[in-house]
Design an enzyme around this catalytic site. Structure first.
Site, mmCIF file in Angstrom:
data_model
loop_
_atom_site.group_PDB
_atom_site.id
_atom_site.type_symbol
_atom_site.label_atom_id
_atom_site.label_comp_id
_atom_site.label_asym_id
_atom_site.label_seq_id
_atom_site.Cartn_x
_atom_site.Cartn_y
_atom_site.Cartn_z
ATOM 1 C CG ASN A 148 -0.195 -0.105 2.501
ATOM 2 O OD1 ASN A 148 0.566 0.797 2.853
ATOM 3 N ND2 ASN A 148 -0.369 -1.210 3.226
ATOM 4 C CG ASP A 154 -6.917 -5.187 6.027
ATOM 5 O OD1 ASP A 154 -6.422 -5.113 7.175
ATOM 6 O OD2 ASP A 154 -7.550 -4.264 5.485
HETATM 7 O O1 C5P Z 1 -8.969 -2.356 10.974
HETATM 8 P P1 C5P Z 1 -8.000 -1.356 10.422
HETATM 9 O O2 C5P Z 1 -6.991 -1.950 9.488
HETATM 10 O O3 C5P Z 1 -8.637 -0.116 9.847
HETATM 11 O O4 C5P Z 1 -7.216 -0.843 11.724
HETATM 12 C C1 C5P Z 1 -6.129 0.025 11.638
HETATM 13 C C2 C5P Z 1 -5.301 -0.122 12.874
HETATM 14 O O5 C5P Z 1 -5.033 -1.495 13.164
HETATM 15 C C3 C5P Z 1 -3.939 0.508 12.701
HETATM 16 O O6 C5P Z 1 -3.522 0.955 13.967
HETATM 17 C C4 C5P Z 1 -3.088 -0.654 12.208
HETATM 18 O O7 C5P Z 1 -1.718 -0.463 12.510
HETATM 19 C C5 C5P Z 1 -3.658 -1.825 12.966
HETATM 20 N N1 C5P Z 1 -3.624 -3.102 12.251
HETATM 21 C C6 C5P Z 1 -2.824 -4.127 12.715
HETATM 22 N N2 C5P Z 1 -2.817 -5.345 12.070
HETATM 23 C C7 C5P Z 1 -3.594 -5.547 10.989
HETATM 24 C C8 C5P Z 1 -4.412 -4.510 10.515
HETATM 25 C C9 C5P Z 1 -4.417 -3.303 11.151
HETATM 26 O O8 C5P Z 1 -2.095 -3.925 13.689
HETATM 27 N N3 C5P Z 1 -3.568 -6.726 10.387
#
Ligand code: C5P
Length: 410
Positions: A207, A276
């Protein structure tokens, strides 16, 4: 009483435009009750008049190695023994190189070699000089010898450039010296940057995260006295001063490094843009362009932040939320769903701020409170966010009264 009260501090000042900040430092040390002896390099006298230091400290300034009058009062070996701490601020690139080499070609370097007192240095120089491999190697050598390196700070420089190399402000140095930075001794784990999820040996999913916000935050937290470990995805940024960095590539690698270190952290800041999903099958050879269509099967990556926040010994957790709409509602539900102590949310996909930008605006939420930061350069924003994080961390952990605003606007 200040831990600096009664301490005999040798304040070394080298030739840098930041020498004027040493005047403030000498004054602050005296106010805290320390005895201060200023020793300058010859170059420093071009920037600040010796009489200024003399008037502030009540002691004649020392500069020359072979000054019969001064040596008669206290020779350089006595002076080296007198010092309980040696603080050199500003420390120029040249001075750092000379003490890394063990040179003793003026009074200040001689004292650094002749003393057994702990040595602290606050570098000040142009950003290119700071990043130069020679300077970085010297800093590495000095750290390896137990020298404490304070800063440098990031931001506007006297030469008109922007970047790391500014000497920390006197106030910040005094706090770090006294061991009473708001996060002194607190261990903080920060993730930053994107992750890369291999498709085959030459391709990956990733990304647009630049890592700038996480890096700026790691630097700002170190500036508050925290012991910061930065777990970083691939970015084109130099390591922030005073921060230990662990490089990773994939989300699974980031998860395993964080998992191994989360138990020792009092604060976890998840600023990484973790992918993700990752491809299910990663062939050992480059995928050939044979088919008209190709489907990539993906599987979810672990949510690193949610996993850390769910630990029985969870550190104080700050997450980030990049949203394209309904910022506050989406961020608050993320705060609750992941069981966080704090979340910093920003709108992305618009014309201002966000992933690849130098600037950002943030809405920070915690259970029962909120704070808005306007559009600011990421470094300035990181400093303000670090201050707020320190306040919220203390409110969550300690018996001190909560000084965080609950509905303030900047
Ligand atoms: O659910 P989302 O991806 O929007 O959440 C963002 C937050 O979760 C950020 O703080 C990101 O660093 C963390 N995150 C994580 N591991 C993932 C996805 C997001 O630590 N696999």
């Amino acid at each position: 009483m200040s831990p600096l009260a009664g301490k005999r501090i040798l304040l070394g000042v080298t030739g840098s435009i930041a020498a004027y900040k040493a005047v403030e430092l000498a004054r602050g040390l005296r106010r805290a009750g320390a005895e201060v002896q200023v020793v300058t390099t010859p170059g420093a006298r071009e920037f600040v008049a010796p009489l200024t230091f003399q008037a502030l400290t009540g002691r004649p300034l020392r500069c020359e190695l072979f000054d019969p009058a001064a040596e008669a009062a206290m020779d350089h070996i006595e002076l080296a023994r007198w010092a309980e701490w040696v603080l050199v601020a500003p420390a120029s690139a040249d001075f750092l190189a000379r003490i890394a080499q063990g040179l003793a070609d003026d009074l200040l370097t001689t004292l650094c070699l002749a003393t057994e007192a702990p040595l602290w240095v606050a570098p000040a120089m142009n950003r290119v000089m700071w990043r130069h491999p020679a300077t970085q190697a010297n800093i590495g050598v000095l750290r390896g010898r137990g020298v404490r390196v304070l800063g440098p700070d990031q931001g506007a420089q006297a030469c008109g450039e922007e970047g790391p190399g500014r000497m920390l402000e006197a106030e910040a140095i005094l706090r770090l010296l006294a061991g009473d930075g708001p996060l002194s001794g607190v261990s903080v784990l920060v993730t930053a940057g994107p992750t890369r999820e291999p498709i085959d040996p030459v391709r990956f999913l990733s990304n647009r995260s630049s890592g700038r916000m996480g890096y700026a935050l790691a630097a700002a937290l170190a500036g508050l006295g925290a012991e910061v470990t930065l777990v970083s995805g691939p970015v084109a940024l130099p390591s922030p001063p005073g921060v230990a960095r662990v490089n990773v590539e994939t989300a699974l690698e980031m998860a395993s490094v964080v998992e191994a270190r989360a138990g020792d952290a009092a604060i976890f800041v998840a600023a990484a843009a973790v992918a993700d999903y990752r491809p299910v099958h990663v062939p050992g050879h480059k995928i050939k362009k044979r088919d008209a269509r190709r489907t990539l099967e993906l599987t979810p990556n672990p949510d690193i932040l949610a996993t850390v926040a769910a630990r029985p010994d969870a550190p104080f957790c700050l997450g980030f939320a990049a949203e394209t709409r309904d910022l506050e509602a989406n961020a608050r539900s993320k705060l609750e769903a992941k069981g966080l102590d704090m979340i910093a949310a920003n709108l992305v996909g618009g014309s201002e701020g966000g992933f690849e930008s130098e600037d950002n605006a943030l809405l920070v939420l915690w259970p029962g409170g909120r704070h808005e930061f306007p559009l600011l350069p990421k470094q300035a924003l990181a400093r303000r966010l670090a201050d707020l994080l320190a306040v919220r961390f203390r409110a969550a952990r300690g018996p001190e009264p909560d000084s965080g605003e609950s509905d303030a606007r900047d």
